[in-house]
Design an enzyme around this catalytic site. Structure first.
Site, PDB file in Angstrom:
ATOM      1  N   HIS A  13       0.867  -1.202   0.000  1.00 59.04           N
ATOM      2  CA  HIS A  13       0.000   0.000   0.000  1.00 59.04           C
ATOM      3  C   HIS A  13       0.894   1.239   0.000  1.00 59.04           C
ATOM      4  O   HIS A  13       1.448   1.610   1.025  1.00 59.04           O
ATOM      5  CB  HIS A  13      -0.904   0.008   1.235  1.00 59.04           C
ATOM      6  N   HIS A  15       1.558   5.360  -1.650  1.00 57.43           N
ATOM      7  CA  HIS A  15       1.222   6.546  -2.444  1.00 57.43           C
ATOM      8  C   HIS A  15       2.514   7.153  -2.969  1.00 57.43           C
ATOM      9  O   HIS A  15       3.392   7.497  -2.185  1.00 57.43           O
ATOM     10  CB  HIS A  15       0.487   7.582  -1.589  1.00 57.43           C
ATOM     11  N   LEU A  16       2.610   7.282  -4.293  1.00 57.00           N
ATOM     12  CA  LEU A  16       3.838   7.817  -4.886  1.00 57.00           C
ATOM     13  C   LEU A  16       3.672   9.214  -5.472  1.00 57.00           C
ATOM     14  O   LEU A  16       4.658   9.882  -5.739  1.00 57.00           O
ATOM     15  CB  LEU A  16       4.346   6.875  -5.983  1.00 57.00           C
ATOM     16  N   ASN A  41      -5.053   7.251  -6.158  1.00 55.25           N
ATOM     17  CA  ASN A  41      -5.805   8.475  -5.792  1.00 55.25           C
ATOM     18  C   ASN A  41      -5.070   9.753  -6.206  1.00 55.25           C
ATOM     19  O   ASN A  41      -4.752  10.602  -5.384  1.00 55.25           O
ATOM     20  CB  ASN A  41      -6.147   8.501  -4.295  1.00 55.25           C
ATOM     21  N   LYS A  99      -9.102  -0.172  -6.093  1.00 53.09           N
ATOM     22  CA  LYS A  99      -9.138   0.435  -4.766  1.00 53.09           C
ATOM     23  C   LYS A  99     -10.487   1.114  -4.563  1.00 53.09           C
ATOM     24  O   LYS A  99     -10.910   1.934  -5.382  1.00 53.09           O
ATOM     25  CB  LYS A  99      -8.011   1.468  -4.634  1.00 53.09           C
ATOM     26  N   HIS A 136     -10.480   1.153   1.509  1.00 56.14           N
ATOM     27  CA  HIS A 136     -10.318   2.145   2.569  1.00 56.14           C
ATOM     28  C   HIS A 136     -11.588   2.027   3.414  1.00 56.14           C
ATOM     29  O   HIS A 136     -12.639   2.528   3.033  1.00 56.14           O
ATOM     30  CB  HIS A 136     -10.162   3.553   1.980  1.00 56.14           C
ATOM     31  N   HIS A 174      -4.731  -0.569   5.789  1.00 55.76           N
ATOM     32  CA  HIS A 174      -4.324   0.220   6.966  1.00 55.76           C
ATOM     33  C   HIS A 174      -5.254   0.060   8.174  1.00 55.76           C
ATOM     34  O   HIS A 174      -5.956   0.991   8.558  1.00 55.76           O
ATOM     35  CB  HIS A 174      -4.133   1.696   6.616  1.00 55.76           C
ATOM     36  N   ASP A 247       1.239   2.679   3.559  1.00 56.36           N
ATOM     37  CA  ASP A 247       0.379   3.846   3.365  1.00 56.36           C
ATOM     38  C   ASP A 247       1.214   5.125   3.431  1.00 56.36           C
ATOM     39  O   ASP A 247       0.703   6.180   3.832  1.00 56.36           O
ATOM     40  CB  ASP A 247      -0.772   3.879   4.384  1.00 56.36           C
ATOM     41  N   ALA A 263      -4.239  14.801   5.219  1.00 57.92           N
ATOM     42  CA  ALA A 263      -3.997  13.530   5.916  1.00 57.92           C
ATOM     43  C   ALA A 263      -2.914  12.747   5.206  1.00 57.92           C
ATOM     44  O   ALA A 263      -2.937  12.623   3.982  1.00 57.92           O
ATOM     45  CB  ALA A 263      -5.284  12.722   5.948  1.00 57.92           C
TER      46      ALA A 263
HETATM   47  C1  NCD Z   1      -3.686   9.114   1.856  1.00 56.58           C
HETATM   48  C2  NCD Z   1      -3.203  10.161   0.858  1.00 56.58           C
HETATM   49  O1  NCD Z   1      -2.743  11.225   1.277  1.00 56.58           O
HETATM   50  O2  NCD Z   1      -3.256   9.878  -0.332  1.00 56.58           O
HETATM   51  N1  NCD Z   1      -3.744   9.728   3.160  1.00 56.58           N
HETATM   52  C3  NCD Z   1      -3.728   9.078   4.339  1.00 56.58           C
HETATM   53  O3  NCD Z   1      -3.914   9.741   5.367  1.00 56.58           O
HETATM   54  N2  NCD Z   1      -3.524   7.786   4.435  1.00 56.58           N
HETATM   55  C4  NCD Z   1      -4.992   8.582   1.434  1.00 56.58           C
HETATM   56  C5  NCD Z   1      -5.422   7.362   2.184  1.00 56.58           C
HETATM   57  O4  NCD Z   1      -4.843   6.289   2.033  1.00 56.58           O
HETATM   58  O5  NCD Z   1      -6.369   7.475   2.960  1.00 56.58           O
HETATM   59 ZN    ZN Z   2      -3.442   5.065   1.515  1.00 53.87          ZN
END
Ligand code: NCD
Ligand code: ZN
Length: 343
Positions: A13, A15-16, A41, A99, A136, A174, A247, A263
């Site tokens: 999991h 985010h890049l 996302n 997702k 999620h 998560h 995450d 977040a």
């Molecule tokens: C993630 C994001 O910033 O893309 N933020 C997070 O708090 N985990 C999105 C997500 O996985 O909820």
């Molecule tokens: Zn995430």
């Protein structure tokens, strides 16, 4: 024990982002992980095969020339996703899952699904074509307390979903609560879960005591100590349903240190070190390799990695920030120390 060699782990999991942030962060993941499930996302969301393949190319371009890091792409499930999209994902060697973000649940989730019943035909097709659903798991009902959103999602939606689609592979992403741990433990083998470093290391005091600390704010939000303890127990238990998913979610510092801060915690720079520290504290270093390198691959039906990484017991200070020029990303536990370091 002063060094530890394990099969190279994967991040299930991640985010890049794109552009300069991608260039800043992807090297951190590629240093330690062989593969990563890449979250879709972006804005606009990655919701078609074409956009997933373009995004994959951008990621590959951002990697150092000699890197063998393999980004496993996912598509964003929307109200417009079609059965044909599912078939394409199943047939494509670069896409691995859909997702599900309930609309409005988190960063860039406005395109998310508004009503689960509406996507039942899509879930049916995913079940049939063996495409995993990554969730999620939080309700977005405004009246629901933010600390209860995961538990209520499980009660209101997930239990039914699992019954309706008994063969569908689902990853509850998560995990943050003991209820989620119990749910996953008591579900059949096709229900797995990822656990992040921040939810293993911290309870909500880290975010709220002595001042508000935006770099500990992520979704689902970190919770009480007894939830953290349940997560630590699950991660270090050896149960194959639980696997590594950071995450790691980088945001520019000014967007987190803001009156309406984003977040997401940035942990990719030392993800495996964060996990190792927890497993050592639990005297469960012998369980780290399975959690980090075997369970996720087995769940997704992929081969385990052949390469290894070595960690050294070594105290080092986490930098204040990562990035250059106009990119400043504050890492998890900035300026504090970690007791393991990737060689
Ligand atoms: C993630 C994001 O910033 O893309 N933020 C997070 O708090 N985990 C999105 C997500 O996985 O909820
Ligand atoms: Zn995430």
């Amino acid at each position: 024990m002063n060094t530890l060699t394990i099969t190279q782990p994967d991040d299930w999991h991640l985010h890049l982002r794109t552009g300069s942030i991608l260039k800043t962060v992807v090297v951190h993941s590629a240093r330690q992980f062989k593969r990563a499930i890449v979250m879709p996302n972006l804005n606009p969301a990655i919701s078609s095969i074409t956009s997933a393949l373009n995004y994959r190319n951008e990621i590959l371009q951002a990697l150092p020339k000699d890197s063998t890091f393999d980004p496993l792409m996912t598509l964003y499930l929307t109200n417009q996703t079609t059965v044909d999209d599912v078939k394409q994902v199943a047939a494509c060697e670069f896409t691995y899952a859909f997702k599900l973000y309930p609309a409005g649940a988190t960063t860039n989730s406005d395109a998310g699904v508004s009503d689960l019943i509406k996507i039942y035909p899509i879930l049916e097709a995913m079940q049939q074509h063996h495409v995993p659903l990554l969730i999620h798991g939080e309700v977005t009902d405004e009246t629901c307390d933010i600390f209860d959103r995961e538990r209520i999602f499980i009660e209101k939606h997930l239990i039914t979903l699992v019954k309706q689609f008994p063969e569908l592979k689902i990853v509850l992403e998560h995990l943050t609560t003991k209820e989620a741990v119990q749910f996953v433990e008591s579900s059949p083998a096709n229900i797995g879960a990822t656990i992040t470093p921040q939810h293993l290391h911290f309870n909500r005091n880290a975010m709220l005591v002595g001042g508000i600390r935006p770099h500990y704010y992520c979704l689902p939000i970190i919770k009480r100590e007894h939830h953290r303890l349940a997560l630590v127990k699950a991660a270090t238990s050896g149960n194959p349903k639980f696997f590594l998913g950071t995450d790691s979610a980088p945001h520019l510092s000014h967007l987190k240190e803001n009156c309406c801060g984003c977040a997401g915690c940035y942990s990719a720079f030392a993800a495996i070190e964060f996990y190792t520290e927890i497993f050592e504290k639990e005297q469960a270093l012998d369980k780290l390799e399975a959690f980090a390198s075997f369970h996720g691959a087995d769940f997704y039906g992929l081969a385990r990695n052949k390469t290894t990484i070595t960690l050294e017991k070594y105290n080092w200070q986490i930098p204040n920030s990562y990035g250059a020029d106009d990119i400043t990303i504050i890492p998890l536990k900035a300026n504090e120390s970690l007791s393991w370091k990737l060689k």
